[in-house]
Write a protein that holds these residues in place. Structure first.
Motif, PDB file in Angstrom:
ATOM      1  N   LEU A  46       0.838  -1.196   0.000  1.00 27.85           N
ATOM      2  CA  LEU A  46       0.000   0.000   0.000  1.00 27.85           C
ATOM      3  C   LEU A  46       0.879   1.254   0.000  1.00 27.85           C
ATOM      4  N   ALA A  47       1.918   1.242   0.815  1.00 22.67           N
ATOM      5  CA  ALA A  47       2.805   2.414   0.883  1.00 22.67           C
ATOM      6  C   ALA A  47       3.411   2.697  -0.491  1.00 22.67           C
ATOM      7  N   ARG A  48       3.779   1.651  -1.194  1.00 27.14           N
ATOM      8  CA  ARG A  48       4.364   1.844  -2.529  1.00 27.14           C
ATOM      9  C   ARG A  48       3.305   2.299  -3.539  1.00 27.14           C
ATOM     10  N   ARG A  49       2.085   1.787  -3.379  1.00 19.81           N
ATOM     11  CA  ARG A  49       1.013   2.241  -4.284  1.00 19.81           C
ATOM     12  C   ARG A  49       0.696   3.722  -4.070  1.00 19.81           C
ATOM     13  N   LEU A  50       0.748   4.134  -2.812  1.00 23.46           N
ATOM     14  CA  LEU A  50       0.523   5.552  -2.515  1.00 23.46           C
ATOM     15  C   LEU A  50       1.610   6.394  -3.179  1.00 23.46           C
ATOM     16  N   VAL A  87      -4.157  11.371  -3.046  1.00 20.77           N
ATOM     17  CA  VAL A  87      -3.946   9.921  -3.095  1.00 20.77           C
ATOM     18  C   VAL A  87      -4.280   9.251  -1.747  1.00 20.77           C
ATOM     19  N   GLY A  88      -3.938   9.910  -0.646  1.00 24.56           N
ATOM     20  CA  GLY A  88      -4.267   9.340   0.667  1.00 24.56           C
ATOM     21  C   GLY A  88      -5.769   9.182   0.832  1.00 24.56           C
ATOM     22  N   LEU A 310       7.476  11.129   1.637  1.00 30.60           N
ATOM     23  CA  LEU A 310       7.224   9.676   1.626  1.00 30.60           C
ATOM     24  C   LEU A 310       8.434   8.927   1.078  1.00 30.60           C
ATOM     25  N   GLU A 311       9.094   9.528   0.093  1.00 30.85           N
ATOM     26  CA  GLU A 311      10.275   8.881  -0.474  1.00 30.85           C
ATOM     27  C   GLU A 311      11.322   8.649   0.620  1.00 30.85           C
ATOM     28  N   THR A 312      11.583   9.689   1.426  1.00 27.95           N
ATOM     29  CA  THR A 312      12.594   9.563   2.492  1.00 27.95           C
ATOM     30  C   THR A 312      12.173   8.492   3.492  1.00 27.95           C
TER      31      THR A 312
END
Ligand SMILES: Cc1ncc(C[n+]2csc(CCOP(=O)(O)OP(=O)(O)O)c2C)c(N)n1
Ligand SMILES: [Mg+2]
Length: 385
Positions: A46-50, A87-88, A310-312
């Motif tokens: 899910l985190a990657r889809r976000l 997106v969230g 989110l990337e970090t």
């Protein structure tokens, strides 16, 4: 969901005043975790889809703005800097839910399955456009994914969202939620207040989400309202209100999911304020350097950028490799370029469609006018020469 981590205004626990200025956050600007326990609920996939969903919006917006500047499309409204709020929220919705957007939520539709081709067809107003070329660009809709066309008139969509939720309740349609979106400026419109009044009194299953990007074209937030926060406006209507960091996609997901789960259980509406910033112009027709200090914008564009945050965080967890973002952006841009090539080459809607959907059967007068139009000589549009 870790309910305990969300404290809301109007939940009856007596700490509303302290919450007025508080913003719910799970990941700090530097990408470190605020609440590890709540984050444990978010799986890697899910985190990657976000993350991918946010990058897709960024890349699509950049390409479409370039196209507008080249005179290849008429108008564009970006969501730059607001991708986390978009997106969230989308990720907290279920396929059976309905989405009633404002200007900056096309990414919600894309996240739910609206195709890029359909989105772009609407922008070009071509024969593949579900609205048959009758709307201003950036007014996509997608019946299959329950994504209603936005309304150009600010806030008229909020009573529609509440009305859909009321209909769900009356029909006994349990387990469905209607999401209604608006901007900070939208909360000053009469329709906002009408909608919240009905949402509160009907206890309809809706989640009303304000993307507070701190500008309504050239009107700054401090001129928009004398209230201490936008979230507070929900409390006056007896609606639980949540204020979350709109640039922290995991906080947005968590907050909106909490509100959606509540509505799904039949426990009534919520009003969610997502605090973010409109780092780009209002639209392709606007130049914000005429009315605001762009050095503030640079801060939001830089250290406060939601994708970078989110990337970090993901790199820190080992869920994203350094450099993976660039490869992802390139692949997504290739998809956008391919879809643009297809949709730009698609012809305009046939003239005959002009009177479709007006009446069940066209009247003789419309048929006569259409026949005259079809027979009349026509100049080609300048870009078709
Ligand atoms: C009823 C109405 N009044 C004015 C406008 C012109 N207008 C279009 S967008 C906009 C500002 C909206 O600001 P906000 O609600 O904060 O949304 P944002 O554009 O920041 O996402 C205005 C005044 C309009 N479209 N409809
Ligand atoms: Mg705004």
């Amino acid at each position: 969901m870790a309910r305990a981590s969300i404290d809301s205004v109007g939940d009856g626990d007596g700490d509303d005043e302290a919450l007025v200025g508080r913003v719910f956050q799970l990941v700090r600007e530097d990408g470190t975790a605020v609440d590890e326990a709540a984050l444990a609920d978010v799986p890697r996939d899910l985190a990657r889809r976000l993350f991918e969903g946010m990058v897709r919006i960024r890349v699509t917006d950049a390409r479409m703005m370039a196209l507008q500047r080249q005179g290849r499309s008429g108008f564009y409204g970006e969501a730059m800097g607001q991708e986390a709020a978009v997106v969230g929220s989308a990720a907290a919705s279920e396929p059976q839910d309905w989405i009633v957007p404002a200007l900056r939520e096309a990414g919600v539709g894309l996240f739910r399955g609206m195709t890029l081709d359909s989105y772009l067809a609407q922008i070009f107003g071509n024969a593949a456009d579900p609205s048959k070329g009758r709307q201003l660009p950036c007014h996509p809709c997608d019946r299959a994914h329950h994504y209603v066309v936005m309304s150009s008139c600010v806030s008229t969509q909020i009573p529609h969202a509440v009305g859909i939720a009321m209909a769900m309740k009356i029909a006994g349609d349990r387990g469905k939620v209607c999401f209604g979106f608006m901007g900070d400026g939208g909360t000053s419109e009469p329709d906002f207040h009408v909608a919240l009044e009905f949402a509160g009194t009907s206890q309809a299953p809706c989640v009303l989400i304000c993307q507070n990007n701190q500008w309504a074209i050239s009107t700054p937030g401090h001129v928009q309202t004398a209230a201490a926060s936008i979230a507070l406006k929900g409390v006056g209507y007896g609606i639980e209100a949540i204020r979350a960091d709109g640039n922290d996609v995991l906080a947005v997901y968590h907050a909106v999911k909490y509100a959606a789960d509540k509505a799904r259980r039949g426990d009534g509406p919520s009003f969610v304020e997502l605090v973010t910033y409109r780092v780009s112009a209002h639209s392709s027709s606007d130049d914000p350097s005429r009315y605001r200090d762009e050095s503030v914008t640079e801060i939001w564009r830089g250290t406060r950028d939601p994708i970078r945050r989110l990337e970090t965080y993901l790199i820190g967890r080992g869920w994203l490799a350094a450099g993976e973002r660039d490869a992802m952006a390139q692949a997504l841009e290739a998809e956008v370029r391919d879809a643009i090539a297809r949709q730009e080459a698609t012809p305009p809607p046939a003239l005959e469609t002009l009177i479709d959907d007006v009446y069940e059967q066209p009247t003789w007068l419309l048929r006569e006018q259409l026949a005259g139009l079809v027979a009349a000589p026509r100049a080609r549009a300048p870009h078709q020469h």
